[in-house]
Design a protein around this motif. Structure first.
Motif: not given
Length: 877
Positions: A707-711, A736-746
C-alpha cells in the motif's frame, strides 16, 4: 440551446423527456395516443436553465413565448384567462426528466379572483365548489409562490371547523368557504403587506417562477444527491387546463398503479376520493377508497380507466403510476410515469414481464435500480421472535420490510440519533417532503395519517424503507415528544418495531435475521452474471465476512486489510510488543507470535473463497492506532514489555503525527521495518501452500498488495523483501506455486508515474478512498463538517467519497490504467475503495477497462447488477 421554449402537448412526444421533462413528455405521448388528457403546454427544461442563468428571472423573450401559448391554449379550450363568461383555470406543475415525487411544487386552480369565482359559482350552480377551489388556490399560491407557510391558513380552517362543530373540510358550506377565502386574503396581506394578485397572467408568471425556484429547494437538492440526478438538468413546467374532482358526488380524483408497488402483484392498485382534488388523496385528510371500489361507485369510468391502464403499461412496457380526475362522470388522465416500487416488487415485476413476453431479460434487468437491492439484503424479523410478539395496533402496510428502533418524532432527531449509531423509528402525524433526510436515516416510518399513496408511503417505497401509515388510533403530542396508542404512552427513545408487510405495530424490540435471497433475486443475479464483463470481488478481513460475500456472489477478495486481524484481544499485545521493541530481534520475536494467527485467518478465508483469488494488503495504518490510550492499558504494556512507564509513554508520544494519514504508514512502515513484510509474506505464502495441498484443483495464486506507494523505488524495495521471503518458502516446500506482487494506487504521484510503477507491479488496485482524499485534500473523516455547505453553495452535487469524482480522481484512474498497461499489457486492474459498490462508479470502472471492482459484502449484488447494466450500455469488444 433551442430557440423554442414552449410546446403544446400535441407538439411533443415521449422521446422528448430531456426537453419536456418526464411529465411533459408523457402528457404529450398520452395526447398522441388519443387518451382523455386536459390540454395545455410545457415550458422546457432549457427555460429553467435560462431562468437560473438570467439571475432567477424569466426573460422577456420567454415570457412573450409563454403569453403566445396562453392564447393557443385559450383557442384549444374555448376558455379565456379572467373571462367573465367562460374563464380558464389551470394547474401549474413541475416535471423533471427524472421522477422526483413530492420534491417540487404544484399550484392548482390558478386563474381565480373575486370576479371569476362568482362567474363559475353562478354558471355551475355550485357555489360551494367554486369557493372551495378559491380558498385552495389562495392557500396554495401563498404557500408555494409567496412562501407564506400553509400552517397560518390551516389554523383558520381548524378554527372554522371548531366553531361549526364539524370534523371534515367537506362539511364546510359555501358561505363558510367564502368566509375562509376572505380570511385567507387578509392573512396574505398581513404577512406580505400587499393585496393578493388578481390578474391571472401575473398569477401564472409567479407560479412558473415558483416551480423553477423549487428545482433548488432543499428537499429537491437532497433528493437529487441521493438519486444521482444532476442539478444542470432543470425542471420543465406543465400548464394544464383544470378539471375538477370536487364538483360533487359525480366527481372525484385518484392515484393508481398498474401493479402493486409494494409486492409487484399483477393487479390494479390505488385509491380515490369522491368530491376531492388531487392533494386530498395524498394528504391523508380523508380516508380514501380502494381503486376496485370505483367499479361500484362509477362503473363506466372504472371500465375506461382499466382499459387505459392496460394500454399504458403495454405502451411503456413498465408498471405505471397514474393520476386521474373524474369531472361529472367524465374521466381525465392527468399524468403517467414509471412507478416507484419496492425492491421486492421491482424483482417480481421484471420477472413477470419477462414471463409475459413483454420484456427481454436484458430489458427487465435494465429497469431495476441497483441501489434498491440493498433493501433485500438486510435483516427481516426472526420468525420465532415475531410469533412471540403481539401487535399493539395494525395500520396500512405501506412499504414492506422490518424496522426496529427507538422512537423519534422529527426528521432532525432521526438524523442526529442515527449519526450516533442508534436505530430509530420516525413517528409523524404525516410526513412531508422536508422529512426526506430523516426518513432516509430511520429504520422505518410510522404515520398517523395518510393512505397507501401518501407521501410517506411513496417515498418510503422508493427508498426501500419500511413504512406503516394511517394509524389513526395514535394520539400524538409532538411538543412533549410522546404519543398514546392502545392505552400506553410512548416517549422519545422507547423501542418500537414495525412490520411493513402486514402493517403490524409492536411496542417492543423484535429480533431480526438475515433476509433470504432466492427466487426472483437469484434469477436477476443470473441475468446480471450472464451479461456483465466486470468481475465483482469483496472487501473482507475475516472468514465470516468472506462467507457472507460469497453467498452474495463475490468472485474473490479485492482487499483484505491485514491490520484488522491484529486488534483482537489475543493479538493486540503482540503488535504492541513489536512497536515497543528496540531491536530487529525483538520485533521479529513479537511478530513471530502473530504469524500463525495471520496464517490461520488466511487459510480460513481461502477455504471460504472456494478457490477464488484474494488480494492481501500488507500493514497500512500508522502504528499509533495500535497503542493504548488509557492509563491502565499503558501500565499493563509497560509491565508486559519490561519497560518503565515513562519509557512506554515516550514511545507512544513519539508515534504522534500531525497528519497521520499522510505520515509513517503503508509501504513506509516496511521500508523502516522490513521484518513486518517478512512475517506477513510468510503467513500468506504458507497459507496458500497448505490450501493448494488440500485443494490441488484450486491452484491458488496469492496476490500481495503493497500500500501507499508513490515512487517505483519504494515498491522495488518492498517487493525485494517479499520475493526473497516467498521464494525461499516455496522452494523449501518443493512447490512451483506462482504468486503476484502489486500495489495500491492511492497517491496521485503513483497514478502520474504508473508506467514506471508497472515495471515492478503485476497488478494495480485503485484505493479510491485515499486517492480521493489526497486528490481533493479532504479528510474523509472530517469532510462531513463542511460538505453540506458545498452542496448548498452548488460547489458539489454529491459526496466524492460516496460517488467517484470522474472529472478529477477518475482522470487519475484512467491515466494510471492506460500508462500501466502500456508498460505491462497483462496488468490486472481493480478498484477496492467504497466506490466499488456505487452504481455510477461501477459503470465508470467498466468503461475504463478495469478487470474487477471490490466492495463491502452487502454491496456485491448491487455491483453485479450495475456491472451488467454498464455492459449493456457500452459493451467491450
Amino acid at each position: 440551446m433551442s430557440n423554442k421554449f414552449v410546446y403544446l402537448f400535441s407538439e411533443g412526444n415521449g422521446s422528448m423527456k430531456e426537453l419536456l421533462g418526464g411529465k411533459g413528455a408523457n402528457l404529450a405521448e398520452m395526447t398522441n395516443l388519443g387518451m382523455p388528457v386536459p390540454q395545455g403546454f410545457t415550458i422546457t427544461t432549457e427555460a429553467c436553465t435560462q431562468y437560473y442563468a438570467d439571475g432567477e428571472m424569466i426573460n422577456d423573450s420567454i415570457q412573450a413565448e409563454i403569453m403566445e401559448y396562453i392564447v393557443k391554449m385559450e383557442e384549444i379550450t374555448g376558455k379565456k384567462f379572467g373571462d367573465q363568461e367562460n374563464p380558464l383555470l389551470v394547474s401549474v406543475r413541475s416535471g423533471s426528466r427524472a421522477s422526483m415525487p413530492g420534491m417540487m411544487d404544484t399550484i392548482l386552480n390558478l386563474g381565480l379572483n373575486e370576479e371569476v369565482v362568482d362567474v363559475i359559482a353562478a354558471k355551475s350552480g355550485n357555489a360551494r365548489w367554486a369557493y372551495d377551489c378559491y380558498r385552495r388556490f389562495i392557500q396554495m399560491y401563498s404557500d408555494v409562490v409567496m412562501e407564506v407557510g400553509k400552517k397560518y391558513f390551516e389554523v383558520l380552517i381548524d378554527a372554522m371547523k371548531e366553531e361549526k362543530g364539524i370534523h371534515l373540510d367537506t362539511d364546510l358550506t359555501a358561505d363558510d368557504l367564502k368566509t375562509l377565502a376572505t380570511q385567507f386574503k387578509a392573512e396574505y396581506k398581513k404577512m406580505l403587506g400587499e393585496e393578493f394578485p388578481t390578474d391571472p397572467k401575473e398569477q401564472l408568471m409567479g407560479a412558473i417562477k415558483a416551480v423553477f425556484r423549487s428545482w433548488d429547494n432543499p428537499r429537491a437538492v437532497i433528493y437529487r444527491r441521493m438519486n444521482d440526478i444532476p442539478g444542470s438538468w432543470g425542471t420543465a413546467v406543465n400548464v394544464q387546463e383544470m378539471v375538477f374532482g370536487n364538483l360533487g358526488d359525480t366527481s372525484g380524483t385518484g392515484v393508481a398503479f398498474t401493479r402493486n408497488p409494494a409486492t409487484g402483484e399483477k393487479k390494479l392498485f390505488g385509491e380515490f376520493l369522491m368530491n376531492a382534488q388531487g392533494e386530498d388523496v395524498v394528504a391523508g385528510v380523508r380516508t380514501p377508497q380502494t381503486i376496485d371500489q370505483l367499479k361500484d361507485v362509477m362503473p363506466s369510468a372504472y371500465d375506461e380507466f382499466v382499459a387505459i391502464c392496460d394500454k399504458l403499461e403495454h405502451h411503456y412496457r413498465d408498471m405505471q403510476d397514474m393520476e386521474f380526475t373524474i369531472e361529472n362522470k367524465k374521466l381525465y388522465m392527468l399524468q403517467t410515469r414509471n412507478g416507484k416500487r419496492t425492491a421486492a416488487a421491482a424483482l417480481q415485476i421484471s420477472c413477470d414481464m419477462v414471463d409475459e413476453g413483454m420484456l427481454s431479460d436484458k430489458e427487465a434487468m435494465a429497469m431495476i435500480d441497483p441501489k434498491q437491492l440493498d433493501a433485500l439484503l438486510h435483516p427481516q424479523f426472526n420468525p420465532a421472535a415475531l410469533k412471540a410478539a403481539t401487535p399493539v395496533a395494525t395500520a396500512l402496510a405501506a412499504s414492506p420490510g422490518a424496522a426496529c428502533g427507538r422512537v423519534v418524532f422529527t426528521a432532525e432527531d432521526a438524523k442526529e440519533w442515527a449519526a450516533k449509531g442508534e436505530k430509530v423509528v420516525l413517528v409523524r402525524l404525516e410526513t412531508s417532503p422536508e422529512d426526506i433526510e430523516g426518513m432516509a436515516a430511520a429504520q422505518g416510518v410510522l404515520t398517523v395519517r395518510g393512505g397507501m399513496t401518501s407521501h410517506a408511503a411513496v417515498v418510503a417505497r422508493g427508498m426501500g424503507t419500511c413504512c406503516v401509515s394511517g394509524c389513526g388510533e395514535i394520539k400524538m403530542n409532538e411538543e412533549a415528544k410522546q404519543f398514546t396508542l392502545a392505552g400506553r404512552t410512548y416517549s422519545e427513545g422507547d423501542w418500537m418495531s414495525l412490520d411493513g408487510s402486514t402493517g403490524n405495530i409492536y411496542g417492543e424490540a423484535i429480533a431480526t435475521e438475515e433476509a433470504a435471497m432466492t427466487g426472483n433475486f437469484g434469477r436477476l443475479m443470473g441475468w446480471a452474471d450472464k451479461y456483465r464483463q466486470l468481475k465483482v470481488r469483496t472487501n473482507a478481513d475475516n472468514p465470516r465476512d468472506t462467507k457472507q460475500a460469497r453467498s452474495f456472489g463475490a468472485e474473490g477478495i479485492g482487499l483484505c486489510r491485514t491490520e484488522h486481524m491484529f486488534f483482537e484481544a489475543d493479538r493486540i499485545p503482540a503488535i504492541r510488543e513489536m512497536i515497543c521493541s528496540d531491536t530487529v530481534e525483538g520485533r521479529e520475536k513479537a511478530l513471530a507470535k502473530l504469524e500463525p494467527m495471520q496464517q490461520g485467518d488466511f487459510e480460513a478465508m481461502y477455504e471460504a473463497l472456494d478457490g477464488y483469488p484474494m488480494t492481501v494488503r500488507f500493514l497500512d495504518p500508522p502504528l499509533h492506532e495500535f497503542v493504548p490510550t488509557a492509563e491502565d492499558d499503558i501500565a499493563k504494556l509497560a509491565e508486559d514489555t519490561g519497560k518503565s512507564l515513562a519509557d512506554v509513554k515516550a514511545i507512544i508520544d513519539g508515534l504522534h503525527e500531525f497528519n497521520p494519514m499522510m505520515g509513517h504508514r503503508g509501504c513506509r512502515l516496511t521500508v523502516t521495518y522490513p521484518e513486518i513484510a517478512v512475517m506477513q509474506t510468510k503467513a500468506v505464502i504458507k497459507a496458500a501452500l497448505n490450501i493448494n495441498k488440500k485443494h490441488p484443483d484450486w491452484k491458488i495464486v496469492p496476490e500481495i498488495m503493497i500500500p501507499l506507494v508513490g515512487e517505483v523505488k519504494e515498491l522495488a524495495y518492498v517487493k525485494a523483501v517479499v520475493v526473497k521471503t516467498a521464494d525461499a518458502i516455496i522452494a523449501e516446500a518443493g512447490s512451483d506455486m506462482a504468486y503476484m506482487v502489486g500495489t495500491m494506487i492511492e497517491i496521485p504521484r503513483a497514478a502520474l508515474t504508473a508506467d514506471e510503477v508497472a515495471t515492478e507491479a503485476q497488478f494495480f488496485s485503485f484505493g479510491t478512498n485515499d486517492l480521493t482524499q489526497m486528490t481533493f485534500g479532504f479528510s474523509r473523516d472530517d469532510a462531513g463538517k463542511f460538505l453540506d455547505a458545498y452542496y448548498t453553495s452548488k460547489i458539489y452535487e454529491s459526496d466524492p467519497f460516496a460517488r467517484l469524482d470522474q472529472n478529477g480522481v477518475g482522470k487519475l484512474v484512467q491515466m494510471a490504467a492506460k500508462l500501466g498497461r502500456q508498460t505491462r499489457p497483462e496488468l490486472k486492474l481493480g478498484i477496492c475503495g467504497e466506490h466499488g459498490g456505487d452504481p455510477s462508479s461501477v459503470e465508470f470502472c467498466h468503461n475504463t477497462g478495469l478487470d474487477y471492482v471490490s466492495c463491502s459484502p452487502y454491496r456485491v449484488p448491487i455491483a453485479r447488477l450495475a456491472a451488467a447494466q454498464a455492459a449493456l450500455k457500452n459493451p467491450r469488444n
